[in-house]
Design a protein around this motif. Structure first.
Motif, PDB file in Angstrom:
ATOM      1  N   THR A  49     -13.836  17.315 129.783  1.00 41.87           N
ATOM      2  CA  THR A  49     -13.097  18.357 129.087  1.00 41.87           C
ATOM      3  C   THR A  49     -12.914  17.921 127.643  1.00 41.87           C
ATOM      4  OG1 THR A  49     -11.009  17.383 129.753  1.00 41.87           O
ATOM      5  CG2 THR A  49     -11.895  19.115 131.159  1.00 41.87           C
ATOM      6  N   VAL A  50     -12.989  18.878 126.765  1.00 44.78           N
ATOM      7  CA  VAL A  50     -12.864  18.611 125.341  1.00 44.78           C
ATOM      8  C   VAL A  50     -11.508  19.129 124.882  1.00 44.78           C
ATOM      9  CG1 VAL A  50     -13.869  19.056 123.071  1.00 44.78           C
ATOM     10  CG2 VAL A  50     -15.350  18.829 125.063  1.00 44.78           C
ATOM     11  N   ALA A  51     -10.813  18.299 124.141  1.00 44.61           N
ATOM     12  CA  ALA A  51      -9.491  18.694 123.650  1.00 44.61           C
ATOM     13  C   ALA A  51      -9.633  19.808 122.610  1.00 44.61           C
ATOM     14  CB  ALA A  51      -8.786  17.502 123.030  1.00 44.61           C
ATOM     15  N   PRO A  52      -8.741  20.768 122.624  1.00 44.20           N
ATOM     16  CA  PRO A  52      -8.817  21.831 121.621  1.00 44.20           C
ATOM     17  C   PRO A  52      -8.515  21.294 120.232  1.00 44.20           C
ATOM     18  CG  PRO A  52      -6.899  22.125 123.035  1.00 44.20           C
ATOM     19  CD  PRO A  52      -7.669  20.980 123.577  1.00 44.20           C
ATOM     20  N   LYS A  53      -9.182  21.839 119.238  1.00 46.03           N
ATOM     21  CA  LYS A  53      -8.985  21.430 117.844  1.00 46.03           C
ATOM     22  C   LYS A  53      -8.244  22.478 117.031  1.00 46.03           C
ATOM     23  CE  LYS A  53     -13.225  18.728 117.677  1.00 46.03           C
ATOM     24  NZ  LYS A  53     -14.530  18.565 117.042  1.00 46.03           N
ATOM     25  N   TYR A  54      -8.294  23.725 117.505  1.00 43.92           N
ATOM     26  CA  TYR A  54      -7.712  24.819 116.740  1.00 43.92           C
ATOM     27  C   TYR A  54      -6.802  25.651 117.641  1.00 43.92           C
ATOM     28  CZ  TYR A  54     -11.716  23.446 113.945  1.00 43.92           C
ATOM     29  OH  TYR A  54     -12.631  22.708 113.250  1.00 43.92           O
ATOM     30  N   ALA A  55      -5.751  26.189 117.040  1.00 46.38           N
ATOM     31  CA  ALA A  55      -4.824  27.049 117.773  1.00 46.38           C
ATOM     32  C   ALA A  55      -4.513  28.283 116.939  1.00 46.38           C
ATOM     33  CB  ALA A  55      -3.539  26.298 118.101  1.00 46.38           C
ATOM     34  N   ASN A  56      -4.273  29.374 117.617  1.00 48.75           N
ATOM     35  CA  ASN A  56      -3.910  30.620 116.970  1.00 48.75           C
ATOM     36  C   ASN A  56      -2.466  30.487 116.470  1.00 48.75           C
ATOM     37  OD1 ASN A  56      -3.364  33.233 116.215  1.00 48.75           O
ATOM     38  ND2 ASN A  56      -4.075  34.151 118.135  1.00 48.75           N
ATOM     39  N   PRO A  57      -2.220  30.658 115.161  1.00 49.22           N
ATOM     40  CA  PRO A  57      -0.863  30.521 114.648  1.00 49.22           C
ATOM     41  C   PRO A  57       0.102  31.552 115.250  1.00 49.22           C
ATOM     42  CG  PRO A  57      -2.438  30.791 112.837  1.00 49.22           C
ATOM     43  CD  PRO A  57      -3.181  30.924 114.110  1.00 49.22           C
ATOM     44  N   ARG A  64     -16.279  24.387 119.749  1.00 49.92           N
ATOM     45  CA  ARG A  64     -17.630  24.470 120.310  1.00 49.92           C
ATOM     46  C   ARG A  64     -17.882  25.876 120.817  1.00 49.92           C
ATOM     47  NH1 ARG A  64     -18.355  19.050 123.972  1.00 49.92           N
ATOM     48  NH2 ARG A  64     -17.995  17.562 122.294  1.00 49.92           N
ATOM     49  N   GLY A  65     -19.121  26.288 120.743  1.00 47.94           N
ATOM     50  CA  GLY A  65     -19.482  27.600 121.247  1.00 47.94           C
ATOM     51  C   GLY A  65     -19.086  28.715 120.306  1.00 47.94           C
ATOM     52  N   ARG A  66     -19.104  29.907 120.837  1.00 50.05           N
ATOM     53  CA  ARG A  66     -18.811  31.100 120.047  1.00 50.05           C
ATOM     54  C   ARG A  66     -17.346  31.118 119.616  1.00 50.05           C
ATOM     55  NH1 ARG A  66     -19.494  37.091 122.463  1.00 50.05           N
ATOM     56  NH2 ARG A  66     -19.055  38.210 120.552  1.00 50.05           N
ATOM     57  N   LYS A  67     -17.115  31.554 118.390  1.00 53.65           N
ATOM     58  CA  LYS A  67     -15.745  31.630 117.863  1.00 53.65           C
ATOM     59  C   LYS A  67     -14.970  32.733 118.561  1.00 53.65           C
ATOM     60  CE  LYS A  67     -16.889  30.130 113.209  1.00 53.65           C
ATOM     61  NZ  LYS A  67     -18.133  30.553 112.604  1.00 53.65           N
ATOM     62  N   PRO A  68     -13.742  32.442 118.997  1.00 52.06           N
ATOM     63  CA  PRO A  68     -12.913  33.508 119.564  1.00 52.06           C
ATOM     64  C   PRO A  68     -12.598  34.559 118.502  1.00 52.06           C
ATOM     65  CG  PRO A  68     -11.996  31.346 120.071  1.00 52.06           C
ATOM     66  CD  PRO A  68     -13.096  31.136 119.088  1.00 52.06           C
ATOM     67  N   LEU A  69     -12.230  35.732 118.948  1.00 50.68           N
ATOM     68  CA  LEU A  69     -11.936  36.827 118.015  1.00 50.68           C
ATOM     69  C   LEU A  69     -10.809  36.463 117.063  1.00 50.68           C
ATOM     70  CD1 LEU A  69     -12.240  39.897 120.408  1.00 50.68           C
ATOM     71  CD2 LEU A  69     -13.881  39.093 118.709  1.00 50.68           C
ATOM     72  N   TRP A  70      -9.776  35.748 117.542  1.00 52.71           N
ATOM     73  CA  TRP A  70      -8.660  35.400 116.672  1.00 52.71           C
ATOM     74  C   TRP A  70      -9.091  34.418 115.579  1.00 52.71           C
ATOM     75  CZ3 TRP A  70      -7.319  30.301 116.521  1.00 52.71           C
ATOM     76  CH2 TRP A  70      -7.641  29.504 117.615  1.00 52.71           C
ATOM     77  N   VAL A  71     -10.076  33.561 115.854  1.00 56.78           N
ATOM     78  CA  VAL A  71     -10.595  32.646 114.822  1.00 56.78           C
ATOM     79  C   VAL A  71     -11.365  33.449 113.787  1.00 56.78           C
ATOM     80  CG1 VAL A  71     -12.194  30.740 114.368  1.00 56.78           C
ATOM     81  CG2 VAL A  71     -10.686  30.644 116.350  1.00 56.78           C
TER      82      VAL A  71
END
Length: 102
Positions: free
Chosen positions: A62-70, A80-87
């Motif tokens: 498992t890879v630790a998350p690097k970004y979070a939705n404010p 990694r992978g496709r960017k979520p819509l919020w990003v």
């Protein structure tokens, strides 16, 4: 058997019986193959389950998350992978990935 002169309902019934016969035949052949493989494995001192799991795949890390939705900290992304819509929405509004970093 004269298929050309057979009524439609009889043809459909025949087709169903043939399909069932084919499935039954395939199931019997699979069972015979499994039984034969299990016997061969036992003769060699193994179980079939041991042999089929021996060449398994590596467990995924498992890879630790690097970004979070404010706006919602429960929404995270590893980068990694496709960017979520919020990003993508944050990037479109002028923010950078550094602004979203955890």
């Amino acid at each position: 058997m004269d298929l050309e002169n057979m009524p439609l309902d009889e043809l459909k019934s025949l087709r169903k019986r043939v399909e069932k016969a084919i499935e039954s035949f395939q199931d019997r052949k699979k069972k015979e193959a499994i039984d034969q493989l299990e016997k061969t494995a036992r003769d060699m001192g193994f179980s079939l389950a041991e042999l089929t799991s021996a060449g398994g795949t590596k467990p995924r890390r498992t890879v630790a998350p690097k970004y979070a939705n404010p706006a919602d900290k429960s929404q995270t992304w590893t980068g990694r992978g496709r960017k979520p819509l919020w990003v993508q929405a944050a990037l479109d509004s002028g923010k950078s990935l550094d602004d979203l970093a955890i």
